[in-house]
Every structure is written in C-alpha cells, then in structure tokens.
Design a protein around this motif. Structure first.
Motif, mmCIF file in Angstrom:
data_model
loop_
_atom_site.group_PDB
_atom_site.id
_atom_site.type_symbol
_atom_site.label_atom_id
_atom_site.label_comp_id
_atom_site.label_asym_id
_atom_site.label_seq_id
_atom_site.Cartn_x
_atom_site.Cartn_y
_atom_site.Cartn_z
ATOM 1 N N LEU A 220 0.826 -1.203 0.000
ATOM 2 C CA LEU A 220 0.000 0.000 0.000
ATOM 3 C C LEU A 220 0.866 1.261 0.000
ATOM 4 N N GLY A 221 1.927 1.242 0.794
ATOM 5 C CA GLY A 221 2.809 2.408 0.856
ATOM 6 C C GLY A 221 3.546 2.645 -0.443
ATOM 7 N N LEU A 222 4.083 1.578 -1.039
ATOM 8 C CA LEU A 222 4.817 1.717 -2.297
ATOM 9 C C LEU A 222 3.876 1.997 -3.452
ATOM 10 N N GLY A 223 2.712 1.380 -3.415
ATOM 11 C CA GLY A 223 1.751 1.583 -4.490
ATOM 12 C C GLY A 223 1.315 3.030 -4.611
ATOM 13 N N ALA A 224 1.317 3.738 -3.481
ATOM 14 C CA ALA A 224 0.895 5.133 -3.502
ATOM 15 C C ALA A 224 1.819 6.001 -4.354
ATOM 16 N N LEU A 225 3.010 5.502 -4.691
ATOM 17 C CA LEU A 225 3.920 6.251 -5.555
ATOM 18 C C LEU A 225 3.355 6.398 -6.964
ATOM 19 N N ALA A 226 2.524 5.431 -7.382
ATOM 20 C CA ALA A 226 2.032 5.451 -8.756
ATOM 21 C C ALA A 226 0.520 5.270 -8.871
ATOM 22 N N ARG A 227 -0.111 4.748 -7.835
ATOM 23 C CA ARG A 227 -1.528 4.401 -7.914
ATOM 24 C C ARG A 227 -2.248 4.843 -6.641
ATOM 25 N N GLU A 228 -3.577 4.858 -6.697
ATOM 26 C CA GLU A 228 -4.355 5.129 -5.497
ATOM 27 C C GLU A 228 -4.514 3.831 -4.720
ATOM 28 N N LEU A 247 -13.114 -8.742 11.521
ATOM 29 C CA LEU A 247 -11.936 -8.147 10.900
ATOM 30 C C LEU A 247 -10.683 -8.846 11.408
ATOM 31 N N SER A 248 -9.955 -9.465 10.523
ATOM 32 C CA SER A 248 -8.752 -10.197 10.905
ATOM 33 C C SER A 248 -7.701 -9.267 11.500
ATOM 34 N N HIS A 249 -6.969 -9.787 12.475
ATOM 35 C CA HIS A 249 -5.875 -9.002 13.044
ATOM 36 C C HIS A 249 -4.827 -8.688 11.985
ATOM 37 N N HIS A 250 -4.772 -9.478 10.900
ATOM 38 C CA HIS A 250 -3.850 -9.171 9.803
ATOM 39 C C HIS A 250 -4.178 -7.800 9.205
ATOM 40 N N SER A 251 -5.456 -7.538 8.974
ATOM 41 C CA SER A 251 -5.856 -6.246 8.413
ATOM 42 C C SER A 251 -5.569 -5.113 9.379
ATOM 43 N N VAL A 252 -5.891 -5.327 10.643
ATOM 44 C CA VAL A 252 -5.687 -4.282 11.653
ATOM 45 C C VAL A 252 -4.217 -3.909 11.736
ATOM 46 N N THR A 253 -3.360 -4.920 11.825
ATOM 47 C CA THR A 253 -1.923 -4.664 11.986
ATOM 48 C C THR A 253 -1.342 -3.997 10.748
ATOM 49 N N ALA A 254 -1.678 -4.498 9.571
ATOM 50 C CA ALA A 254 -1.127 -3.926 8.340
ATOM 51 C C ALA A 254 -1.521 -2.465 8.172
ATOM 52 N N LEU A 255 -2.772 -2.153 8.466
ATOM 53 C CA LEU A 255 -3.212 -0.767 8.305
ATOM 54 C C LEU A 255 -2.553 0.155 9.324
ATOM 55 N N LYS A 256 -2.274 -0.338 10.511
ATOM 56 C CA LYS A 256 -1.562 0.476 11.503
ATOM 57 C C LYS A 256 -0.162 0.831 11.021
ATOM 58 N N LEU A 257 0.441 -0.068 10.243
ATOM 59 C CA LEU A 257 1.812 0.136 9.785
ATOM 60 C C LEU A 257 1.901 0.789 8.413
ATOM 61 N N THR A 258 0.764 1.053 7.793
ATOM 62 C CA THR A 258 0.767 1.639 6.459
ATOM 63 C C THR A 258 1.004 3.137 6.528
ATOM 64 N N GLN A 259 1.960 3.608 5.750
ATOM 65 C CA GLN A 259 2.252 5.032 5.678
ATOM 66 C C GLN A 259 1.346 5.685 4.639
ATOM 67 N N GLY A 260 0.713 6.795 5.025
ATOM 68 C CA GLY A 260 -0.132 7.516 4.086
ATOM 69 C C GLY A 260 -1.562 7.008 4.096
ATOM 70 N N PRO A 261 -2.487 7.796 3.549
ATOM 71 C CA PRO A 261 -3.910 7.432 3.559
ATOM 72 C C PRO A 261 -4.215 6.296 2.586
ATOM 73 N N VAL A 262 -5.157 5.447 2.970
ATOM 74 C CA VAL A 262 -5.577 4.300 2.176
ATOM 75 C C VAL A 262 -7.103 4.297 2.115
ATOM 76 N N VAL A 263 -7.667 3.919 0.975
ATOM 77 C CA VAL A 263 -9.103 3.755 0.845
ATOM 78 C C VAL A 263 -9.484 2.379 1.374
#
Length: 328
Positions: A220-228, A247-263
C-alpha cells in the motif's frame, strides 16, 4: 531439513503452461516444467516430500525435483536476470520492459490483498461494475513463487476477469516479470487498475507481526507512488480462529503500519472497522458467489464457499467495486 525420495511416474493427471500434475507411485505430485522440463509416464524422478510430511495447509502434493531419465536439460530464458537466486533451481526468468504505448496512470486504482482467494472476488466485482476496463494481477513473493501453481489465475484469465499477469520479486511465471512491486506497477501501466497479492498459500505464526500478509502495508505504501491504494480487508464470518473472525488481526496490523492514507471499502450496511485515519467507503457489492457461479468458477477460501463465508468475499468484492468506480 527437506525430505526427498525417488519414485516412478505412474499417472499423468493434467497439464498446462508451466505445470504438470502427476502421480508418483500413486502419490499426487506436480512438476514445474519451466524449471526442470516435463516428465513422462514411467519416468524415474526425485520428489521433494517435505510439505506433505509436515501436513501444511498448502500441502497435499509432492514436488518433482528432477527427472532421472535425463542427464541434462536446458531451455534458454529471455535474459540474464535470475529468480530463485542462489538456489539449485535458479532460473533466468528475464525482466520485462514497460509498455511503450502509455505512461503510468498516476492515481489509477490499486487493490492490495492479504490472500490469493481475495483476488477472485476483487476481479469479479471489478469486471461486473466496469466490464470494459482492464485489470492486471501482480503476484508478490509472499506465498507460492511460481504463478503456474495457481489454479485460480488461469480460470480468471479464461473468463476475462484478468487481462495481464505480472510476477514480482522472486515470484516468477507471469506474462511480465518484475524486479519488485513498484516495477510491477510500472509494467502494468497499460491497465486501468491493478490487484496485488501473494500467490496460493500464506505463512502465519500466530503472532502479531509474524505473517506473510504483513506485506500489504508495504504494498500500500509503495503503491501510492504510482496508484491510489485501496485495501481488500480480510474479514470472515466463519473462521474458527478468533483472531480472524470479523476483521482479521492481519488487516488491523497492516493498516496500523501503512504510511499515508488508504481507501478502505466496506459493503453497504456492514460493520465499519476501526482503521485509524484511513478513508472508509461504503459501496453496494454484487453477489460475488452468484458471479462465480455464472462464470462456472468454484472459488473457496480455506475450503469455504461464498455461501459458507459471505463476509470474506463481500469485503474483498467491495474493494473491486471501488477500484472499478475510480477507473470511470
């Protein structure tokens, strides 16, 4: 340590590009023909039995390591760029060049998935909403490395739900070969949207960060360089493990560590998960199970059908809907 044995090919089950399914002394096994070439009935082969002996969830099949009927085998690759580097199966997979006809679509949608089965739900919903739009699949190295292992991807291509496949990092066998995920997004610049996710299988350790799906935060962080960046939440109505129920703890943890806004798409009327500062978007999601059935596809997650785990497919489908809407 790995386990090997020798045996005889007693049955040829099926074959497609890059993959043979066979029986060796009556046990199911597969052959990655891009790496060792094909086998024939009654060939003596060396088989890696490690995954089956460990009872892994992605096991059930041995892997043919070498065909003893030949003294050598060679098939020239497209370049000198290696994948599976520094292993006895390293292969000159080559690296693709970006499409010349179009520049990278800055801001075009990119969906990141936690599991391979989510890709099908994303693709189904995407093509339902935007049937004329093109969708690329970028397979990461988080699960299976050979794209040929996936039974799902050939089906999605056959029904027209995927237009291009790109394998990134050590993953190999896509229509286009990329060095990393950002490079893969560049190679998919001629597609309206991209779905990114690992191949079949995932590794988890029952710990907060010891799981392969954590790669979603990086994607998600790298993708934001070129895509939404859009995330396909991992949600389950039926998983027996508490950490993956709802909601899996996988989703919770990944989103906490994601840099920048995500849809963060969710089905209309479904529970709104707590995802920090990220943008939650409610959308109408088509009946993903019905779309699979109409296309003649049998798609499951952890052995469960859409009827048995509707939330899993609905949340992934929501990501496909948002991606489709944002291509228009």
């Amino acid at each position: 340590m790995p386990s090997y044995r020798t045996g005889t090919v007693t049955k040829l089950l099926s074959e497609r590009a890059g993959l043979q399914r066979v029986e060796v002394d009556g046990r199911p096994a597969y052959v990655l023909t891009q790496l060792i070439g094909p086998v024939a009935l009654r060939d003596r082969v060396v088989v890696n039995t490690t995954a089956v002996e460990l009872g892994l969830g992605t096991g059930g099949w041995d892997v043919v390591h070498w065909n003893l009927e030949r003294d050598e085998w060679s098939e020239p690759g497209p370049g000198h760029e290696m994948k599976l580097r520094y292993t006895s199966l390293q292969v000159d997979a080559g690296v693709s060049t970006p499409p010349e006809t179009q520049q990278a679509r800055i801001g075009a949608p990119m969906v990141a998935c936690f599991l391979h089965s989510q890709v099908a739900a994303v693709a189904a919903a995407f093509k339902h909403v935007a049937p004329e739009a093109t969708l690329a699949y970028v397979m990461t190295e988080g699960g299976a490395l050979p794209l040929a292992i996936s039974d799902l991807v050939p089906d999605l291509i056959r029904v027209g739900w995927l237009d291009v496949t790109v394998t990134a990092g050590q993953a190999f066998g896509g229509q286009r070969e990329a060095v990393n995920v950002v490079h893969a997004l560049q190679l998919a610049a001629d597609c309206d949207a991209v779905v990114v996710g690992m191949g079949p299988g995932s590794l988890g350790t029952d710990s907060p960060i010891g799981f392969s799906g954590l790669e979603v935060a990086t994607v998600l962080g790298l993708g934001a360089l070129a895509r939404e960046p859009i995330v396909a939440l991992r949600w389950s109505d039926a998983d027996t493990r508490e950490r993956h129920r709802g909601l899996s703890h996988h989703s919770v943890t990944a989103l906490k560590l994601t840099q920048g806004p995500v849809v963060v798409p969710v089905p209309k009327g479904a529970p709104h998960p707590k995802v920090g500062e990220h943008e939650v978007v409610e959308v109408e999601v088509p009946d993903v199970g019905a779309l699979f059935a109409k296309a003649g596809l049998d798609v499951r997650t952890m052995g469960r059908t859409p009827a048995e785990d509707p939330g899993f497919f609905a949340y992934a489908g929501a990501a496909g809907v948002v991606a489709a809407e944002r291509t228009q």
